[in-house]
Write an enzyme that holds these catalytic residues in place. Structure first.
Site, mmCIF file in Angstrom:
data_model
loop_
_atom_site.group_PDB
_atom_site.id
_atom_site.type_symbol
_atom_site.label_atom_id
_atom_site.label_comp_id
_atom_site.label_asym_id
_atom_site.label_seq_id
_atom_site.Cartn_x
_atom_site.Cartn_y
_atom_site.Cartn_z
ATOM 1 N N HIS A 115 -4.269 -17.043 -2.896
ATOM 2 C CA HIS A 115 -5.168 -16.256 -2.040
ATOM 3 C C HIS A 115 -5.613 -17.054 -0.810
ATOM 4 O O HIS A 115 -6.675 -16.802 -0.246
ATOM 5 C CB HIS A 115 -6.384 -15.741 -2.829
ATOM 6 C CG HIS A 115 -6.005 -14.665 -3.812
ATOM 7 N ND1 HIS A 115 -5.909 -13.344 -3.465
ATOM 8 C CD2 HIS A 115 -5.652 -14.743 -5.118
ATOM 9 C CE1 HIS A 115 -5.535 -12.640 -4.530
ATOM 10 N NE2 HIS A 115 -5.367 -13.469 -5.553
ATOM 11 N N THR A 116 -4.829 -18.018 -0.427
ATOM 12 C CA THR A 116 -5.107 -18.752 0.814
ATOM 13 C C THR A 116 -4.225 -18.245 1.952
ATOM 14 O O THR A 116 -4.539 -18.471 3.114
ATOM 15 C CB THR A 116 -4.833 -20.259 0.621
ATOM 16 O OG1 THR A 116 -3.605 -20.407 -0.098
ATOM 17 C CG2 THR A 116 -5.953 -20.931 -0.147
ATOM 18 N N ASP A 117 -3.130 -17.545 1.622
ATOM 19 C CA ASP A 117 -2.177 -17.197 2.696
ATOM 20 C C ASP A 117 -2.777 -16.266 3.734
ATOM 21 O O ASP A 117 -2.629 -16.478 4.938
ATOM 22 C CB ASP A 117 -0.831 -16.680 2.143
ATOM 23 C CG ASP A 117 -0.892 -15.406 1.332
ATOM 24 O OD1 ASP A 117 -2.012 -14.956 0.989
ATOM 25 O OD2 ASP A 117 0.180 -14.844 1.037
ATOM 26 N N GLY B 283 5.432 -6.973 -12.589
ATOM 27 C CA GLY B 283 4.042 -7.345 -12.863
ATOM 28 C C GLY B 283 3.857 -8.786 -13.295
ATOM 29 O O GLY B 283 2.790 -9.165 -13.743
ATOM 30 N N SER C 154 6.652 -11.755 -7.487
ATOM 31 C CA SER C 154 7.063 -11.152 -6.217
ATOM 32 C C SER C 154 8.392 -10.436 -6.224
ATOM 33 O O SER C 154 9.240 -10.641 -5.354
ATOM 34 C CB SER C 154 7.100 -12.200 -5.121
ATOM 35 O OG SER C 154 5.851 -12.725 -4.962
ATOM 36 N N SER D 261 8.461 -7.500 -5.404
ATOM 37 C CA SER D 261 8.322 -6.651 -4.204
ATOM 38 C C SER D 261 8.913 -7.341 -2.984
ATOM 39 O O SER D 261 9.687 -6.745 -2.244
ATOM 40 C CB SER D 261 6.862 -6.350 -3.875
ATOM 41 O OG SER D 261 6.065 -6.295 -4.992
ATOM 42 N N GLU E 31 4.981 -3.674 3.295
ATOM 43 C CA GLU E 31 4.064 -3.705 2.156
ATOM 44 C C GLU E 31 2.658 -3.215 2.564
ATOM 45 O O GLU E 31 2.015 -2.480 1.826
ATOM 46 C CB GLU E 31 4.002 -5.132 1.592
ATOM 47 C CG GLU E 31 3.244 -5.215 0.316
ATOM 48 C CD GLU E 31 3.986 -5.992 -0.773
ATOM 49 O OE1 GLU E 31 5.198 -6.265 -0.632
ATOM 50 O OE2 GLU E 31 3.338 -6.306 -1.764
ATOM 51 N N ASP F 39 4.837 -14.647 -0.123
ATOM 52 C CA ASP F 39 5.918 -14.181 -0.976
ATOM 53 C C ASP F 39 7.206 -13.962 -0.178
ATOM 54 O O ASP F 39 8.288 -14.389 -0.572
ATOM 55 C CB ASP F 39 5.537 -12.866 -1.671
ATOM 56 C CG ASP F 39 4.253 -13.012 -2.464
ATOM 57 O OD1 ASP F 39 3.772 -14.144 -2.615
ATOM 58 O OD2 ASP F 39 3.735 -11.978 -2.930
ATOM 59 N N TYR G 189 -7.230 -6.605 -4.730
ATOM 60 C CA TYR G 189 -6.608 -7.534 -3.782
ATOM 61 C C TYR G 189 -7.112 -7.238 -2.361
ATOM 62 O O TYR G 189 -7.571 -8.140 -1.646
ATOM 63 C CB TYR G 189 -5.079 -7.399 -3.845
ATOM 64 C CG TYR G 189 -4.354 -8.378 -2.961
ATOM 65 C CD1 TYR G 189 -3.906 -9.593 -3.473
ATOM 66 C CD2 TYR G 189 -4.131 -8.103 -1.612
ATOM 67 C CE1 TYR G 189 -3.252 -10.507 -2.659
ATOM 68 C CE2 TYR G 189 -3.483 -9.011 -0.793
ATOM 69 C CZ TYR G 189 -3.038 -10.207 -1.330
ATOM 70 O OH TYR G 189 -2.401 -11.118 -0.513
HETATM 71 C C1 GLA Z 1 0.227 -11.762 -3.814
HETATM 72 C C2 GLA Z 1 0.397 -11.549 -2.313
HETATM 73 C C3 GLA Z 1 0.490 -12.897 -1.581
HETATM 74 C C4 GLA Z 1 -0.655 -13.820 -1.961
HETATM 75 C C5 GLA Z 1 -0.832 -13.874 -3.473
HETATM 76 C C6 GLA Z 1 -2.062 -14.624 -3.880
HETATM 77 O O1 GLA Z 1 1.360 -12.343 -4.356
HETATM 78 O O2 GLA Z 1 1.550 -10.803 -2.054
HETATM 79 O O3 GLA Z 1 0.519 -12.681 -0.193
HETATM 80 O O4 GLA Z 1 -1.834 -13.450 -1.328
HETATM 81 O O5 GLA Z 1 -0.906 -12.584 -4.064
HETATM 82 O O6 GLA Z 1 -1.954 -15.959 -3.519
#
Ligand code: GLA
Length: 382
Positions: A36-38, A123, A127, A129, A161, A173, A223
């Site tokens: 959750h830093t991106d 899930g 990633s 997605s 997305e 991702d 999110y």
């Molecule tokens: C998901 C989002 C990413 C990132 C992570 C948490 O995977 O797609 O962009 O924010 O959560 O780090």
């Protein structure tokens, strides 16, 4: 990359459309630290893995387009000039979104058919997605000579997305999936979107994933809520993103934010610092330090950022009880999916067996263990 996946999509494509397709493989990712830093313009430390999506794609002359999700045994036909998002949660939104975002950049895509199949568990927080989006944009770029750079392609995937799937994700991702390097993790600065590769060879240790096999609902809206909270705090601080703030800065606005949002912003600032320290620890070959940062990351995700769940916390607690696990934490967006564990090679099997038993006893369901290899990013398969 799984050769079986490629074979399957190729065979089905030829049977279905009577022509040779282009073949693309696009991997999923892990993330060592930096969660959750991106979307706060910060640092992350992901790597592409050997699980992903195989896609077969070719031009169509039937007057429309067809997309087939082999795993789901689901087919969708569509026209390029009538694209709009399907119902929430539909897989075709990833395909439609990518096409629409390419069109938004005034690039011309012709009719095409695509068949894809993957081996990233849904899930799992690995990633699937991004792997799917990247396979579509990469395939279309090749097929129609769009001249998009990899950087442009990942921005298209990300926008797809946001606008078609409804998740305001960061860039981690899509970046990891596109730019992955075999046996390396990428220390990525999400502001400059440039990364430094780190060779991952831990000698006596390895990375291991344990999937809770749960995905709690509301994870998408939670999110997006987290992201907006971070943006509001940045605004109050007068900075572009939380990456630009320190803990001391944050204290100056303590009266202006809720205690919950204060903790969330504090988590992001601390996690970003941890991710920078993690790269240093790797440079120094200090796995103990890396492990302890990984444990701290989980603490923050669970208690401050509040994106963990009972199942993930349980798996991390199990890890903490075992001295051979140097670090463990939830990975990805949260509310389910996998933990990533830094563990002594000699103990990985027995730890995973013990943990699987304990998990089954506690939750009356199975977790899954994955030993992953770090792999090349999205590429054509010849
Ligand atoms: C998901 C989002 C990413 C990132 C992570 C948490 O995977 O797609 O962009 O924010 O959560 O780090």
């Amino acid at each position: 990359m799984s050769a079986t996946l490629i074979k399957d999509v190729k065979k089905t494509f030829i049977k279905e459309f009577k022509t040779e397709p282009l073949l693309v493989f696009s991997p999923g990712r892990i993330n060592i630290i930096g969660e959750h830093t991106d979307y706060n313009d910060g640092f992350v430390f992901p790597a592409a893995v050997d699980k992903g999506i195989a896609a077969a794609i070719q031009k169509s002359d039937s007057g429309n387009c067809t997309a087939i999700a082999l795993d789901l045994d689901s087919t969708v036909e569509f026209e390029l000039n009538k694209l709009k998002p399907s119902a929430e949660g539909s897989w075709e939104n990833y395909v439609f979104g990518v096409v629409a975002e390419i069109q938004n950049r005034n690039k011309v895509v012709g009719d095409f058919n695509i068949i894809f199949k993957g081996d990233i568990p849904g899930g799992a927080g690995m990633s699937s997605s991004a792997a799917l989006e990247n396979s579509v944009v990469f395939g279309l770029n090749e097929l129609f000579g769009l001249g998009l750079s990899k950087h442009e392609m990942i921005l298209i995937s990300q926008k797809a997305e946001h606008n078609y799937v409804g998740v305001n994700c960061g860039i981690m991702d899509q970046y990891a999936s596109m730019f992955g390097i075999k046996n390396h993790a990428l220390h990525l600065d999400c502001r400059s979107v440039e990364s430094k590769p780190y060779k991952i060879e831990f000698q006596d240790h390895q990375l291991m994933l344990i999937n809770t096999n749960v995905k709690h609902s509301l994870s998408d809206s939670a999110y997006n809520d987290r992201r907006s909270a971070c943006e509001r705090v940045s605004e109050l601080l007068g900075v572009k993103a939380l990456r630009d703030a320190t803990e001391t800065d944050l204290e100056t606005i303590i009266d202006k934010v809720t205690p919950a949002n204060y903790q969330k912003a504090l988590y992001v600032i601390q996690e970003n610092a941890r991710t920078i320290k993690a790269a240093k620890a790797l440079e120094n070959g200090d796995l103990k330090k890396l492990g302890s940062l990984i444990y701290q990351s989980h603490e923050g995700l669970s208690n401050q950022y509040k994106v963990s769940c009972e199942e993930l916390d349980f798996l991390v607690d199990q890890a903490k009880k075992n001295k051979h696990v140097l670090g463990a934490r939830m990975m990805g967006g949260g509310f389910g999916g996998c933990t990533i564990n830094l563990i002594a090679k000699s103990e990985a099997k027995s730890f995973s067996e013990m943990t699987s038993k304990a998990y089954k006893k506690k939750f009356d369901k199975d977790c899954s263990v994955y030993f992953i290899e770090l792999s090349q990013g999205t590429h054509l398969v010849k």
